[in-house]
Scaffold this active site. Structure first.
Site, PDB file in Angstrom:
ATOM      1  N   ASP A  44      47.767  28.007  50.213  1.00 51.46           N
ATOM      2  CA  ASP A  44      46.886  28.822  49.589  1.00 51.46           C
ATOM      3  C   ASP A  44      47.673  28.860  48.292  1.00 51.46           C
ATOM      4  O   ASP A  44      46.947  29.148  46.733  1.00 51.46           O
ATOM      5  CB  ASP A  44      46.721  30.238  49.807  1.00 51.46           C
ATOM      6  N   GLU A 182      60.270  32.924  52.507  1.00 47.04           N
ATOM      7  CA  GLU A 182      60.533  33.367  51.129  1.00 47.04           C
ATOM      8  C   GLU A 182      60.982  34.351  49.658  1.00 47.04           C
ATOM      9  O   GLU A 182      61.229  35.285  50.493  1.00 47.04           O
ATOM     10  CB  GLU A 182      58.936  33.623  50.730  1.00 47.04           C
TER      11      GLU A 182
HETATM   12  O1  KIV Z   1      51.103  28.740  49.504  1.00 43.49           O
HETATM   13  C1  KIV Z   1      52.050  27.572  49.860  1.00 43.49           C
HETATM   14  O2  KIV Z   1      52.227  27.085  49.615  1.00 43.49           O
HETATM   15  C2  KIV Z   1      52.916  28.304  50.829  1.00 43.49           C
HETATM   16  C3  KIV Z   1      54.397  27.945  50.341  1.00 43.49           C
HETATM   17  C4  KIV Z   1      54.998  28.082  49.451  1.00 43.49           C
HETATM   18  C5  KIV Z   1      55.248  28.549  51.904  1.00 43.49           C
HETATM   19  O3  KIV Z   1      52.819  29.581  51.376  1.00 43.49           O
END
Ligand code: KIV
Length: 263
Positions: A44, A182
């Site tokens: 997202d 993260e």
């Molecule tokens: O939305 C995203 O791209 C993510 C990644 C950064 C893990 O959740």
């Protein structure tokens, strides 16, 4: 014939070398990254990268589905996971199930990713019971960030460490096949990876995680400002600018289109 969906996830979970994961939002980028990846995420983050938003909160279910469909067309070997956007899974497990089924049916992806741990463990259980593979996401959870200054490393205090460890345990017990960790301290990421029975995929975490993920546009150098955890492997902006400058010059000098480009 390609590898069956269930088997792809089994192979991912049994992989002994570090897992390579990247984001893609369309078929074109998916086709480029797929040969090198174990997993491609339709994140997202597209709300920020493609749509110029300041956070990920405005990605709608339909937007994720449209981009998911496009990415699936470009991936031959990688697992494709689509993010469930904010507001589509947190309220009730049965709402999450309905939306996750829609994502899988309409995109043909292999599974979904949800942010959260303890709070959404019943939801993860219900999705797994309905044979929907789930990837968890703990530590810094961008959907919960209200203000840019809240993009902060997690796990510096003992209290925060305990919460994140509990989230990992909840996600694992609920049946997720893998979890994104993260922006947590390296020490905590190492501890989580040691404790975890499922594959840990780090972003701003530790090289000891079972795999790494980055937003592809970040590593290609689309942006001037990036988080510390991003390593730029290219200067795509510079490359594009040079090409556009040459195009401009050719147009102004009436060098384009040349004989080769007209009918
Ligand atoms: O939305 C995203 O791209 C993510 C990644 C950064 C893990 O959740």
């Amino acid at each position: 014939m390609g590898i069956k969906k269930d088997n792809k996830i089994k192979i991912f979970c049994k992989q002994k070398r570090p897992l390579v994961c990247l984001t893609a939002y369309n078929k074109h980028m998916a086709t480029i990254v797929d040969p090198f990846c174990d997993l491609v995420l339709v994140g997202d983050s597209l709300a920020m990268v493609l749509y110029g938003e300041t956070n990920t909160n405005n990605a709608s279910l339909q937007t994720m589905i449209e981009h998911g469909k496009s990415v699936v067309k470009g991936c031959a070997k990688s697992i494709v996971i689509v993010d469930m956007p904010k507001g589509t899974y947190e309220s009730l497990p049965k709402v999450a199930l309905k939306n996750a089924k829609k994502i899988l049916k309409e995109t043909g992806c292999d599974g979904v990713k949800l942010e959260g741990g303890v709070k959404i463990s019943d939801t993860i259980k219900l999705l797994i019971k309905n044979k929907i593979p789930v990837m968890g996401h703990i530590g810094l959870m961008p959907q919960q960030v209200k203000h840019p200054k809240d993009y902060k490393v997690k796990g510096r205090s003992l209290e925060e460490q305990e919460l994140i460890i509990n989230d990992l345990k909840a996600v694992e017990k609920a049946g997720a096949f893998s979890v994104v960790i993260e922006a947590v301290t390296e020490k905590l990421a190492n501890k989580l990876t040691k404790l975890s029975k499922i594959k840990t995929i780090g972003i701003g975490a530790s090289k000891k995680c079972d795999g790494q993920i980055l937003v592809t546009e970040d590593l290609l150098g689309f942006f001037n400002k990036n988080a510390k955890f991003v390593k730029k492997y290219a200067d795509i902006n510079g490359f594009i600018s040079k090409a556009i400058k040459r195009f401009k010059s050719d147009v102004i000098k009436r060098k384009f289109p040349s004989k080769k480009n007209v009918y």
